[in-house]
Enzyme design. Structure first.
Site, mmCIF file in Angstrom:
data_model
loop_
_atom_site.group_PDB
_atom_site.id
_atom_site.type_symbol
_atom_site.label_atom_id
_atom_site.label_comp_id
_atom_site.label_asym_id
_atom_site.label_seq_id
_atom_site.Cartn_x
_atom_site.Cartn_y
_atom_site.Cartn_z
ATOM 1 C CE LYS A 45 -4.523 -1.669 1.558
ATOM 2 N NZ LYS A 45 -4.200 -3.298 2.090
ATOM 3 C CD GLU A 86 -10.558 4.555 1.384
ATOM 4 O OE1 GLU A 86 -10.516 6.278 1.148
ATOM 5 O OE2 GLU A 86 -9.886 3.353 0.796
ATOM 6 C CB SER A 102 -0.136 -8.508 -0.900
ATOM 7 O OG SER A 102 -0.687 -9.321 -0.156
HETATM 8 C C1 LIG Z 1 -5.298 -4.601 1.057
HETATM 9 C C2 LIG Z 1 -4.605 -5.454 1.789
HETATM 10 C C3 LIG Z 1 -4.781 -6.146 0.078
HETATM 11 C C4 LIG Z 1 -6.361 -5.834 -0.265
HETATM 12 O O1 LIG Z 1 -6.188 -4.387 -1.063
HETATM 13 P P1 LIG Z 1 -5.619 -4.882 -2.822
HETATM 14 O O2 LIG Z 1 -5.692 -3.274 -3.228
HETATM 15 O O3 LIG Z 1 -7.119 -5.742 -3.455
HETATM 16 O O4 LIG Z 1 -4.425 -4.782 -3.069
HETATM 17 C C5 LIG Z 1 -3.911 -7.421 0.201
HETATM 18 N N1 LIG Z 1 -2.725 -7.546 0.746
HETATM 19 C C6 LIG Z 1 -3.026 -6.875 1.638
HETATM 20 C C7 LIG Z 1 -1.269 -7.161 2.968
HETATM 21 C C8 LIG Z 1 -3.346 -5.885 2.300
HETATM 22 O O5 LIG Z 1 -2.996 -4.632 3.400
#
Ligand SMILES: *Cc1c(COP(=O)(O)O)cnc(C)c1O
Length: 435
Positions: free
Chosen positions: A100, A122, A395
């Site tokens: 993010k 948000e 992610s």
């Molecule tokens: C917020 C988040 C997501 C989901 O958000 P996307 O916009 O779909 O990427 C996925 N993995 C992690 C670690 C997150 O913090």
């Protein structure tokens, strides 16, 4: 690494001038926001390929975030699956622990250039709120984060993190007191304060230009992979330059678009998005907008959403708060429609199993969101040959989730001294306390 600064943001497929990806996307906002949206479009058009903007963006990514993030060969997992080689793109190693931050840096840099001293955001689980509060501290911007009152209770470590970073957290008491209500209140704030306020959206949703802009900022993930994978595959003596499949979890879809987008022209590489199947795709308790939803308008764009026959948004469910969203970025709806990307589901249980497996087998604690992508990669690998390869976007890291996991596993878990012996469900992360 090549000089990524020289690759323009927009070197790949774009939406049309009004922000449409086929029939999806666009901009559905009240008249009061038309001007603000237009101003943002102009600012992004001006800076997206500006050498000085790109140089600063990549400086921040390198020195503040710690990019490029490595790609790691999950050799033990691959061997145990007995099929394709599994590689992990380590977005969990970024500052603040997830992908993010890539996006919020880009948007905060625009806020500075547009002369907006105040930032709003948000947040659901609090990850986007923490990333936004982090960059606002770094740039000296005022930061207000809207968060559903339920989520404030469930995610209190992240609420405290945001406060430590100097942000104001506003609990939202309307509706189901979760993410979609926080989004509505953030929109209202923006309408009232457009002159001095920049709204940092956390995923590839919202009105045009957000889906394109967030994707462009996150595309650094895929651009790095395209450079890193051929070297990895040679090292591992696997044939071919790029992976046979790229897999990412899909909440709003930003980490997935970030890794998918640069791979779109690589037609031999399958792109697979993993949605939260919750208690099962047929249970009604999931967040699988692309597989189980239908076209409609949500939060400023036309996309696939989970709605009932009257067009009311239905309740969603996932073990991971980051995937628990009733919509999805419009570009994913388009990629699904044209068949360039495939979307599959992984249940809460499968994700939790993959979480534990990765902890024990690779020494990596993944976010529960990312565990969905890992779970599908493990399934798919078994159907492939050892000379084939799968690249998973890891992610985020799972530190934020250990309370949830401990609770689900019935394990003991450390808690702060003042809640000794107490069950802290609803007050902290839902955790059990060491007696
Ligand atoms: C917020 C988040 C997501 C989901 O958000 P996307 O916009 O779909 O990427 C996925 N993995 C992690 C670690 C997150 O913090």
């Amino acid at each position: 690494m090549p000089n990524l600064q020289r690759i323009p943001m927009s070197s790949y497929q774009q939406p049309d001038a009004s922000g449409h990806f086929g029939p999806y996307g666009g901009s559905f906002v009240s008249e009061t926001l038309t001007h603000a949206i237009q101003e943002l479009r102009e600012a992004y058009a001006r800076y997206q390929n500006d050498p000085e903007f790109l140089a600063e963006f990549h400086y921040e990514l390198k020195h503040f975030v710690g990019r490029p993030s490595p790609i790691y060969h999950a050799a033990r997992t691959s061997r145990e699956m007995g099929g394709a080689q599994i590689y992990l793109k380590r977005e969990d190693l970024n500052h603040t622990g997830a992908h993010k931050i890539n996006n919020v840096i880009g948007q905060a840099m625009l806020a500075k250039r547009m002369g907006k001293p105040r930032v709003i955001a948000e947040t659901g689980a609090g990850q986007h709120g923490v990333a936004t509060a982090t960059i606002c501290a770094r740039y000296g911007l005022e930061c207000v984060v809207y968060m559903g009152a339920e989520d404030v209770k469930r995610q209190s470590p992240n609420v405290y993190r945001m406060k430590l970073l100097g942000a104001t957290v506003v609990p939202v008491e309307s509706g189901s007191k979760t993410l979609k209500d926080a989004l509505n209140d953030a929109m209202r704030d923006w309408v009232a304060n457009v002159d001095n306020t920049f709204y940092i959206i956390g995923t590839v949703a919202g009105p045009h230009p957000y889906p394109m802009m967030v994707r462009d900022f996150q595309s650094v993930i895929g651009k790095e992979c395209i450079e890193q994978m051929p070297a990895m595959l040679t090292e591992q003596k696997v044939l071919g330059g790029q992976p046979d499949a790229v897999i990412a979890c899909v909440g709003g879809g930003s980490n997935a678009m970030g890794i998918f987008h640069p791979y779109i022209p690589f037609e031999k590489t399958r792109l697979i998005g993993v949605e939260a199947a919750g208690e099962g795709l047929e249970s009604g308790k999931h967040s699988a907008s692309l597989q189980k939803g239908s076209a409609g308008v949500l939060h400023g764009n036309r996309t696939f959403i989970l709605q009932d026959d009257n067009g009311q948004i239905t309740e969603t469910h996932s073990i991971s708060a980051g995937l628990d969203y009733p919509g999805v970025g419009p570009e994913h709806a388009w990629l699904q429609e044209i068949g360039r990307a495939e979307y599959v589901g992984i249940t809460d249980k499968e994700a939790l199993d993959a979480f534990h497996y990765l902890c024990r087998t690779e020494g990596i604690i993944p976010a529960l969101e990312s565990s969905h992508a890992v779970a599908y990669a493990m399934k798919l690998a078994k159907t492939m040959r050892p000379d084939q390869s799968i690249l998973v976007n890891l992610s985020g890291r799972g530190d934020k989730d250990i309370g949830t996991v401990a609770d689900l596993s019935g394990a003991d878990f450390y808690c702060r001294p003042s809640c000794q012996g107490q069950s802290v469900k609803g007050g902290e992360q839902p955790i059990k306390v060491v007696k």
